[in-house]
Scaffold this motif. Structure first.
Motif, short mmCIF file in Angstrom:
data_model
loop_
_atom_site.label_atom_id
_atom_site.label_comp_id
_atom_site.label_asym_id
_atom_site.label_seq_id
_atom_site.Cartn_x
_atom_site.Cartn_y
_atom_site.Cartn_z
N ALA A 15 0.85 -1.19 0.00
CA ALA A 15 0.00 0.00 0.00
C ALA A 15 0.88 1.24 0.00
CB ALA A 15 -0.92 0.01 1.22
N LEU A 16 0.62 2.13 -0.94
CA LEU A 16 1.32 3.42 -1.01
C LEU A 16 0.34 4.51 -0.63
CD1 LEU A 16 2.39 1.49 -3.60
CD2 LEU A 16 4.11 3.31 -3.59
N ILE A 17 0.75 5.37 0.29
CA ILE A 17 -0.14 6.35 0.90
C ILE A 17 0.28 7.75 0.45
CG2 ILE A 17 -1.06 7.24 3.08
CD1 ILE A 17 0.06 4.58 4.34
N GLY A 18 -0.67 8.51 -0.09
CA GLY A 18 -0.28 9.86 -0.49
C GLY A 18 -1.31 10.56 -1.36
N GLU A 19 -0.80 11.42 -2.22
CA GLU A 19 -1.66 12.31 -3.00
C GLU A 19 -1.35 12.20 -4.48
OE1 GLU A 19 -2.87 17.06 -3.09
OE2 GLU A 19 -0.85 16.49 -2.45
N CYS A 20 -2.40 12.09 -5.29
CA CYS A 20 -2.28 12.24 -6.73
C CYS A 20 -2.97 13.54 -7.12
CB CYS A 20 -2.92 11.07 -7.48
SG CYS A 20 -2.76 11.21 -9.28
N MET A 21 -2.34 14.28 -8.03
CA MET A 21 -2.85 15.59 -8.43
C MET A 21 -3.06 15.64 -9.94
SD MET A 21 -0.26 17.92 -6.10
CE MET A 21 -1.29 19.39 -6.18
N ILE A 22 -3.85 16.59 -10.37
CA ILE A 22 -3.95 16.90 -11.79
C ILE A 22 -2.64 17.58 -12.20
CG2 ILE A 22 -5.23 18.19 -13.54
CD1 ILE A 22 -7.60 18.19 -11.46
N GLU A 23 -1.99 17.06 -13.23
CA GLU A 23 -0.71 17.61 -13.68
C GLU A 23 -0.89 18.35 -15.00
OE1 GLU A 23 3.10 15.19 -13.79
OE2 GLU A 23 2.80 15.50 -15.94
N LEU A 63 -10.08 11.30 -2.94
CA LEU A 63 -10.36 12.08 -4.14
C LEU A 63 -11.75 12.69 -4.01
CD1 LEU A 63 -9.14 9.54 -6.86
CD2 LEU A 63 -7.89 11.54 -6.00
N GLY A 64 -12.13 13.48 -5.02
CA GLY A 64 -13.47 14.03 -5.07
C GLY A 64 -14.41 13.11 -5.84
N ASP A 65 -15.58 13.66 -6.19
CA ASP A 65 -16.54 12.90 -6.99
C ASP A 65 -16.67 13.53 -8.38
OD1 ASP A 65 -17.74 15.25 -6.22
OD2 ASP A 65 -19.58 14.32 -5.43
N ASP A 66 -15.60 14.15 -8.85
CA ASP A 66 -15.57 14.89 -10.10
C ASP A 66 -15.02 14.02 -11.23
OD1 ASP A 66 -12.35 15.84 -10.35
OD2 ASP A 66 -13.09 15.31 -8.37
N SER A 67 -15.05 14.55 -12.45
CA SER A 67 -14.60 13.79 -13.62
C SER A 67 -13.09 13.55 -13.62
CB SER A 67 -15.01 14.51 -14.91
OG SER A 67 -14.44 15.81 -14.96
N GLY A 91 -18.36 16.47 -3.38
CA GLY A 91 -18.14 17.89 -3.43
C GLY A 91 -16.69 18.34 -3.35
N ARG A 92 -15.75 17.39 -3.25
CA ARG A 92 -14.34 17.75 -3.14
C ARG A 92 -13.64 17.55 -4.48
NH1 ARG A 92 -12.83 17.71 2.28
NH2 ARG A 92 -10.88 18.69 1.57
N LEU A 93 -12.41 18.03 -4.57
CA LEU A 93 -11.61 17.96 -5.78
C LEU A 93 -10.18 17.51 -5.44
CD1 LEU A 93 -12.62 21.38 -7.37
CD2 LEU A 93 -13.25 19.13 -8.26
N PRO A 94 -9.45 16.95 -6.39
CA PRO A 94 -8.03 16.71 -6.19
C PRO A 94 -7.24 18.01 -6.35
CG PRO A 94 -8.67 15.94 -8.36
CD PRO A 94 -9.93 16.42 -7.69
N GLY A 95 -5.99 18.01 -5.89
CA GLY A 95 -5.13 19.16 -6.09
C GLY A 95 -4.66 19.24 -7.53
N LEU A 96 -3.99 20.36 -7.86
CA LEU A 96 -3.52 20.59 -9.23
C LEU A 96 -2.13 21.22 -9.16
CD1 LEU A 96 -5.48 22.11 -12.18
CD2 LEU A 96 -3.34 23.19 -11.48
#
Length: 310
Positions: A15-23, A63-67, A91-96
């Motif tokens: 398991a890898l724990i962290g954040e994925c963002m829009i690049e 993550l959020g519930d967005d596209s 209602g949330r979004l990933p970072g960018l």
């Protein structure tokens, strides 16, 4: 103290724990190419590719519930990464973030992440079954960026997971990835790092980050500090220079691979860490693992963006 290899006859769970963002990758003409990335996610992808059917690789995030979040999940499934521990917060979004690269391949990052869903990854009611499941994994991997984005409450919960996981003979892997802009102060960051370092079996360190955060005078001082902590395996990544390794009393120096033209150094360290860890889990020596890490990183830095095509 848990050794890294071999893992045994059963398919290990990682398991890898962290954040994925829009690049967003800025091209020479000013246009932007959109993809996804993040330090632990980059490592998860390269680790999944390296391990194939020899391991189950899961990503732990919110993550959020967005596209965009939908597209991330589809991409991870295509890469063989499990989604069992991914929360989707309404209602949330990933970072960018945006990558701007200069003529020598060095990059500058611009971030929009303060409201990212991952900041509540370990504080929601939906996190409870995930936190309960993590100690049963064979390997847990996280980074200094993970520590920053989880916040104080999330870090406390992570430490409890690490303690329980080690009691069940899991291996704990940490990539230091210090990013000053994510912390209120260097003192806050140092305290957070020191709270988790006693629970680490493999430390994957970047020399510049360690010197900036802890002020080590040289590599010898760094290795001495980690020996006092009791970290059994320490890998010091030094970019184009040879990496240095200390593992259970033995020292190794493994030269980096020369590259004629560096295009983009994004994910160089993340890919090195993935290949190193995969090799160790499959029974490779520290020197063999470092060679694998250098080889993959040398390919990654010749392609724009964090993730090269399969």
């Amino acid at each position: 103290m848990n050794t890294l290899s071999p893992l045994g006859p059963n398919t290990p769970r990682i398991a890898l724990i962290g954040e994925c963002m829009i690049e967003l990758q800025q091209r020479a003409d000013g246009s932007l190419q959109q993809s996804f990335g993040g330090d632990t996610l980059n490592t998860a992808v390269y680790l999944s590719r390296a391990m194939g059917d020899k391991a189950q690789v899961d990503y732990v995030t919110a993550l959020g519930d967005d596209s965009f979040s939908d597209a991330m999940c589809r991409q991870w499934v295509e890469e063989g990464i499990g989604l069992q521990q991914v929360q989707r917060l309404p209602g949330r979004l990933p970072g960018l973030y945006c990558i701007q690269t200069d003529a020598s391949g060095e990059r500058r990052f611009l971030y929009w992440r303060n409201e990212a869903a991952v900041r509540d990854c370990f504080t929601t009611p939906a996190a409870e079954p995930i936190l309960a499941a993590l100690p049963d994994y064979d390997v847990l991997y996280f980074s200094g960026i993970t520590l920053a984005v989880l916040g104080a409450q999330g870090r406390e919960r992570l430490i409890q997971v690490l303690i329980e996981a080690r009691q069940r003979d899991a291996r704990i892997v940490f990539d230091n990835n210090y990013r000053p802009r994510l912390w209120a102060s260097p003192e806050e960051a140092r305290a957070a790092y020191r709270s988790v370092l006693p629970h680490i079996d493999l430390a994957l360190l970047t020399v510049d980050d360690e010197q900036e955060l802890f002020g080590f005078s040289d590599c010898a001082a760094l290795f001495e500090a980690y020996a006092q902590i009791g970290t059994p395996e320490v890998v010091l990544k030094r970019g184009a220079e040879a990496c240095l390794i200390q593992c259970e009393g033995e020292a190794f120096e493994v030269p980096a691979q020369k590259v004629a033209k560096v295009v983009d150094t994004t994910a160089a360290g993340d890919s090195f860490s993935a290949a190193y860890l995969a090799s160790r889990l499959l029974g490779g020596s520290p020197a063999e693992a470092a060679q694998a890490g250098h080889e993959l990183a040398s390919r990654v830095i010749q392609v724009p963006g964090a993730l090269i095509p399969q």
